[in-house]
Motif scaffolding. Structure first.
Motif, PDB file in Angstrom:
ATOM      1  N   GLN A  55      22.596  23.448  91.412  1.00 40.82           N
ATOM      2  CA  GLN A  55      23.332  22.323  92.055  1.00 40.82           C
ATOM      3  C   GLN A  55      24.741  22.688  91.595  1.00 40.82           C
ATOM      4  N   PRO A  56      25.654  22.360  92.687  1.00 39.65           N
ATOM      5  CA  PRO A  56      26.934  22.525  92.550  1.00 39.65           C
ATOM      6  C   PRO A  56      27.569  21.624  91.877  1.00 39.65           C
ATOM      7  N   LEU A  57      28.765  21.956  90.894  1.00 39.78           N
ATOM      8  CA  LEU A  57      29.447  21.026  90.176  1.00 39.78           C
ATOM      9  C   LEU A  57      30.256  20.415  91.040  1.00 39.78           C
ATOM     10  N   GLN A  58      30.590  19.135  90.664  1.00 43.68           N
ATOM     11  CA  GLN A  58      31.529  18.273  91.335  1.00 43.68           C
ATOM     12  C   GLN A  58      33.266  18.578  90.772  1.00 43.68           C
ATOM     13  N   PHE A  59      34.050  18.757  91.884  1.00 44.39           N
ATOM     14  CA  PHE A  59      35.356  18.840  91.455  1.00 44.39           C
ATOM     15  C   PHE A  59      36.358  18.512  92.433  1.00 44.39           C
ATOM     16  N   ASP A  60      37.745  18.146  92.154  1.00 42.46           N
ATOM     17  CA  ASP A  60      38.530  17.733  92.801  1.00 42.46           C
ATOM     18  C   ASP A  60      39.197  18.878  94.052  1.00 42.46           C
ATOM     19  N   LYS A  61      38.720  18.976  95.108  1.00 44.10           N
ATOM     20  CA  LYS A  61      39.051  19.753  96.159  1.00 44.10           C
ATOM     21  C   LYS A  61      40.303  19.923  96.650  1.00 44.10           C
ATOM     22  N   ASP A  62      40.915  18.686  96.605  1.00 40.87           N
ATOM     23  CA  ASP A  62      42.509  18.540  97.037  1.00 40.87           C
ATOM     24  C   ASP A  62      43.223  19.132  96.021  1.00 40.87           C
ATOM     25  N   PRO A  73      44.114  24.497  97.059  1.00 42.82           N
ATOM     26  CA  PRO A  73      45.422  24.841  96.931  1.00 42.82           C
ATOM     27  C   PRO A  73      45.719  26.136  95.919  1.00 42.82           C
ATOM     28  N   ARG A  74      45.474  25.603  94.754  1.00 41.09           N
ATOM     29  CA  ARG A  74      45.726  26.246  93.496  1.00 41.09           C
ATOM     30  C   ARG A  74      45.100  27.741  93.643  1.00 41.09           C
ATOM     31  N   ILE A  75      43.749  27.724  93.695  1.00 36.13           N
ATOM     32  CA  ILE A  75      42.960  28.774  93.861  1.00 36.13           C
ATOM     33  C   ILE A  75      43.321  29.859  94.978  1.00 36.13           C
ATOM     34  N   GLN A  76      43.635  29.221  96.282  1.00 37.64           N
ATOM     35  CA  GLN A  76      44.210  30.008  97.274  1.00 37.64           C
ATOM     36  C   GLN A  76      45.432  30.871  96.979  1.00 37.64           C
ATOM     37  N   ALA A  77      46.225  30.074  96.382  1.00 32.04           N
ATOM     38  CA  ALA A  77      47.393  30.347  95.782  1.00 32.04           C
ATOM     39  C   ALA A  77      47.420  31.779  94.946  1.00 32.04           C
ATOM     40  N   ALA A  78      46.572  31.522  93.948  1.00 32.82           N
ATOM     41  CA  ALA A  78      46.140  32.464  93.005  1.00 32.82           C
ATOM     42  C   ALA A  78      45.331  33.810  93.738  1.00 32.82           C
ATOM     43  N   LEU A  79      44.578  33.657  94.505  1.00 35.97           N
ATOM     44  CA  LEU A  79      43.929  34.850  95.358  1.00 35.97           C
ATOM     45  C   LEU A  79      44.912  35.640  96.115  1.00 35.97           C
ATOM     46  N   ALA A  80      45.925  34.743  96.502  1.00 35.71           N
ATOM     47  CA  ALA A  80      46.779  35.501  97.449  1.00 35.71           C
ATOM     48  C   ALA A  80      47.968  36.444  96.816  1.00 35.71           C
ATOM     49  N   TRP A  94      36.089  43.886  81.772  1.00 38.32           N
ATOM     50  CA  TRP A  94      36.563  42.805  80.976  1.00 38.32           C
ATOM     51  C   TRP A  94      37.778  42.102  81.569  1.00 38.32           C
ATOM     52  N   LYS A  95      38.621  42.671  82.445  1.00 33.04           N
ATOM     53  CA  LYS A  95      39.786  42.300  82.948  1.00 33.04           C
ATOM     54  C   LYS A  95      39.382  41.619  84.261  1.00 33.04           C
ATOM     55  N   SER A  96      38.242  41.795  84.910  1.00 27.92           N
ATOM     56  CA  SER A  96      37.863  41.393  86.032  1.00 27.92           C
ATOM     57  C   SER A  96      37.373  39.722  85.892  1.00 27.92           C
ATOM     58  N   VAL A  97      36.653  39.880  84.691  1.00 26.09           N
ATOM     59  CA  VAL A  97      36.170  38.438  84.057  1.00 26.09           C
ATOM     60  C   VAL A  97      37.146  37.722  83.721  1.00 26.09           C
ATOM     61  N   ALA A  98      38.159  38.198  82.939  1.00 23.42           N
ATOM     62  CA  ALA A  98      39.287  37.374  82.504  1.00 23.42           C
ATOM     63  C   ALA A  98      40.075  36.772  83.740  1.00 23.42           C
ATOM     64  N   LEU A  99      40.353  37.542  84.724  1.00 23.26           N
ATOM     65  CA  LEU A  99      40.968  37.222  85.909  1.00 23.26           C
ATOM     66  C   LEU A  99      40.194  36.032  86.731  1.00 23.26           C
ATOM     67  N   ALA A 100      39.093  36.427  86.772  1.00 26.71           N
ATOM     68  CA  ALA A 100      37.940  35.141  87.222  1.00 26.71           C
ATOM     69  C   ALA A 100      37.918  34.155  86.411  1.00 26.71           C
ATOM     70  N   ASN A 101      37.901  34.114  85.195  1.00 25.27           N
ATOM     71  CA  ASN A 101      38.020  32.791  84.475  1.00 25.27           C
ATOM     72  C   ASN A 101      39.453  32.193  84.508  1.00 25.27           C
ATOM     73  N   GLU A 102      40.659  32.971  84.873  1.00 24.81           N
ATOM     74  CA  GLU A 102      41.784  32.307  84.795  1.00 24.81           C
ATOM     75  C   GLU A 102      42.003  31.659  86.100  1.00 24.81           C
ATOM     76  N   ILE A 103      41.424  32.243  87.403  1.00 20.47           N
ATOM     77  CA  ILE A 103      41.487  31.699  88.590  1.00 20.47           C
ATOM     78  C   ILE A 103      40.245  30.302  88.599  1.00 20.47           C
ATOM     79  N   PHE A 104      39.411  30.774  88.589  1.00 19.04           N
ATOM     80  CA  PHE A 104      38.196  29.711  88.857  1.00 19.04           C
ATOM     81  C   PHE A 104      37.738  28.620  87.485  1.00 19.04           C
ATOM     82  N   GLY A 105      38.453  29.030  86.367  1.00 16.06           N
ATOM     83  CA  GLY A 105      37.951  28.420  84.988  1.00 16.06           C
ATOM     84  C   GLY A 105      36.805  29.074  84.829  1.00 16.06           C
TER      85      GLY A 105
END
Length: 109
Positions: free
Chosen positions: A2-9, A13-20, A46-57
């Motif tokens: 079941q997907p979690l709810q979040f504020d897409k608006d 944009p924050r996630i796209q900017a971080a991934l860019a 460990w660095k990959s996990v830390a970056l994913a946590n930073e970007i996606f929470g």
């Protein structure tokens, strides 16, 4: 799942900017390629996990291994060397229910 709810608006944009952003070269590690042709650049797990946590929470993503295969094992008794090829398919899930499959390949000499 079941997907979690979040504020897409706000989040998208924050996630796209971080991934860019390019990967910080200070985060890149190197090891010998194994067959004498220089070094292999990679991100440590460990660095990959830390970056994913930073970007996606911390609670915003997960991963699962879909398949893991030994592609080949070659043994050279004279040189006392083993060549090993592995492949793995990993699915990364995001909290909105989207996912991306990645094939990882490792060749060791």
């Amino acid at each position: 799942r079941q997907p979690l709810q979040f504020d897409k608006d706000a989040e998208i944009p924050r996630i796209q900017a971080a991934l860019a952003q390019p990967v910080d070269m200070q985060d890149v590690s190197y090891r010998p390629s194994g067959h004498g042709s220089g070094n292999l650049a990679y991100l440590e797990g460990w660095k990959s996990v830390a970056l994913a946590n930073e970007i996606f929470g911390f609670n915003g993503w997960s991963s699962e291994i879909l398949s893991f295969h030994t592609d080949y094992i070659d043994m050279d008794a004279q040189q006392q060397r083993i060549s090993l090829g592995l492949s793995c398919v990993v699915r990364i899930h995001l909290k909105d229910g989207t996912f991306h499959d990645v094939t990882l390949v490792s060749l060791n000499w």
